[in-house]
Design a protein around this motif. Structure first.
Motif, PDB file in Angstrom:
ATOM      1  N   GLY A  30       0.834  -1.203   0.000  1.00 29.02           N
ATOM      2  CA  GLY A  30       0.000   0.000   0.000  1.00 29.02           C
ATOM      3  C   GLY A  30       0.863   1.245   0.000  1.00 29.02           C
ATOM      4  N   LYS A  31       0.197   2.375   0.340  1.00 29.12           N
ATOM      5  CA  LYS A  31       0.898   3.658   0.337  1.00 29.12           C
ATOM      6  C   LYS A  31       1.517   3.883   1.719  1.00 29.12           C
ATOM      7  CE  LYS A  31      -0.074   8.598  -0.384  1.00 29.12           C
ATOM      8  NZ  LYS A  31       1.235   8.853  -0.984  1.00 29.12           N
ATOM      9  N   VAL A  32       2.840   4.060   1.732  1.00 32.40           N
ATOM     10  CA  VAL A  32       3.512   4.343   3.008  1.00 32.40           C
ATOM     11  C   VAL A  32       3.529   5.864   3.200  1.00 32.40           C
ATOM     12  CG1 VAL A  32       5.623   4.084   4.367  1.00 32.40           C
ATOM     13  CG2 VAL A  32       4.901   2.246   2.828  1.00 32.40           C
ATOM     14  N   LEU A  33       2.724   6.329   4.163  1.00 33.52           N
ATOM     15  CA  LEU A  33       2.540   7.775   4.350  1.00 33.52           C
ATOM     16  C   LEU A  33       3.817   8.432   4.853  1.00 33.52           C
ATOM     17  CD1 LEU A  33      -0.906   7.374   6.136  1.00 33.52           C
ATOM     18  CD2 LEU A  33      -0.556   8.107   3.774  1.00 33.52           C
ATOM     19  N   THR A  34       4.586   7.715   5.654  1.00 40.18           N
ATOM     20  CA  THR A  34       5.779   8.281   6.301  1.00 40.18           C
ATOM     21  C   THR A  34       7.062   7.720   5.690  1.00 40.18           C
ATOM     22  OG1 THR A  34       5.573   6.524   7.912  1.00 40.18           O
ATOM     23  CG2 THR A  34       4.655   8.674   8.538  1.00 40.18           C
ATOM     24  N   GLU A  35       7.069   7.665   4.386  1.00 38.65           N
ATOM     25  CA  GLU A  35       8.208   7.120   3.633  1.00 38.65           C
ATOM     26  C   GLU A  35       9.527   7.788   4.037  1.00 38.65           C
ATOM     27  OE1 GLU A  35       9.061   6.904  -1.168  1.00 38.65           O
ATOM     28  OE2 GLU A  35       7.574   8.271  -0.351  1.00 38.65           O
ATOM     29  N   HIS A  36       9.455   9.086   4.405  1.00 42.17           N
ATOM     30  CA  HIS A  36      10.665   9.855   4.742  1.00 42.17           C
ATOM     31  C   HIS A  36      11.452   9.245   5.910  1.00 42.17           C
ATOM     32  CE1 HIS A  36       7.513  11.412   7.375  1.00 42.17           C
ATOM     33  NE2 HIS A  36       8.456  11.749   8.216  1.00 42.17           N
ATOM     34  N   VAL A  37      10.761   8.493   6.780  1.00 43.38           N
ATOM     35  CA  VAL A  37      11.437   7.904   7.954  1.00 43.38           C
ATOM     36  C   VAL A  37      12.568   6.969   7.503  1.00 43.38           C
ATOM     37  CG1 VAL A  37      11.119   6.466  10.020  1.00 43.38           C
ATOM     38  CG2 VAL A  37       9.378   8.147   9.402  1.00 43.38           C
ATOM     39  N   GLY A  38      12.423   6.371   6.316  1.00 43.67           N
ATOM     40  CA  GLY A  38      13.445   5.460   5.805  1.00 43.67           C
ATOM     41  C   GLY A  38      14.508   6.121   4.934  1.00 43.67           C
ATOM     42  N   HIS A  39      14.430   7.441   4.783  1.00 42.91           N
ATOM     43  CA  HIS A  39      15.408   8.118   3.907  1.00 42.91           C
ATOM     44  C   HIS A  39      16.769   8.249   4.594  1.00 42.91           C
ATOM     45  CE1 HIS A  39      12.168  10.251   1.249  1.00 42.91           C
ATOM     46  NE2 HIS A  39      12.213   8.944   1.072  1.00 42.91           N
ATOM     47  N   ALA A  40      17.802   7.770   3.908  1.00 37.79           N
ATOM     48  CA  ALA A  40      19.152   7.783   4.486  1.00 37.79           C
ATOM     49  C   ALA A  40      19.652   9.206   4.705  1.00 37.79           C
ATOM     50  CB  ALA A  40      20.093   7.013   3.577  1.00 37.79           C
TER      51      ALA A  40
END
Ligand SMILES: O=c1[nH]c(=O)n([C@H]2C[C@H](O)[C@@H](COP(=O)(O)O)O2)cc1CO
Length: 148
Positions: A30-40
């Motif tokens: 699905g859509k991960v709303l907080t994708e930024h949490v995984g940004h290196a």
């Protein structure tokens, strides 16, 4: 399906590679709303590009949490923000999966481990895992979810 992923930011970014791996897998469901949490490139300073600062982050995240169908939290690295998100999500009666790595040598907070409902079908689940197991655990969890 809207998925809210929680992971430590100001609590420390040691586990960012694992967050990235989890976010990638979650995006197949699905859509991960907080994708930024995984940004290196997101440091433990947090998001500084947001105009209104911390209030905007908090209010945006609470809106996302409200709209989420499921919450997945990596809870190995202790984080006040993640603990807060989980408490708010419990109050909203959301479905929650917490992932913890005992190999870290840490002991998970009783307020998280103790919230596990026990049964497979319970809204709040805590799952211990090793990094190699994470894809399989998510496959099993989301497999059951999409059937129910
Ligand atoms: O910049 C941010 N952006 C953001 O979305 N958060 C949210 C998402 C994370 O799951 C959680 C991390 O909290 P903390 O920063 O206290 O470790 O809070 C937290 C921060 C910084 O506190």
């Amino acid at each position: 399906m809207n998925i809210y992923f929680c992971g430590s930011i100001r609590g420390g970014r040691e586990d960012v590679k694992i967050y990235q791996r989890i976010v990638k897998k979650l995006q197949t469901y699905g859509k991960v709303l907080t994708e930024h949490v995984g940004h290196a490139d997101l440091s433990e300073k947090g998001e500084d590009a947001v105009l209104d600062g911390d209030k905007a982050i908090h209010n945006r995240d609470m809106e996302w949490l409200t709209s989420a169908d499921v919450i997945v939290a990596e809870v190995t690295q202790p984080s006040l923000g993640v603990g807060y998100e989980l408490g708010r999500a419990v109050a909203m009666k959301k479905r929650i999966l917490c992932l913890f790595r005992p190999s870290s040598g840490r002991v998970l907070s009783a307020m998280i481990r103790g919230a596990d409902g026990g049964l497979d079908s319970s809204l709040f689940q805590v799952q211990d895992y090793t990094e190699e197991e994470v894809d399989g655990i998510l496959e099993k969890y989301f497999g059951k979810l999409t059937k129910s």
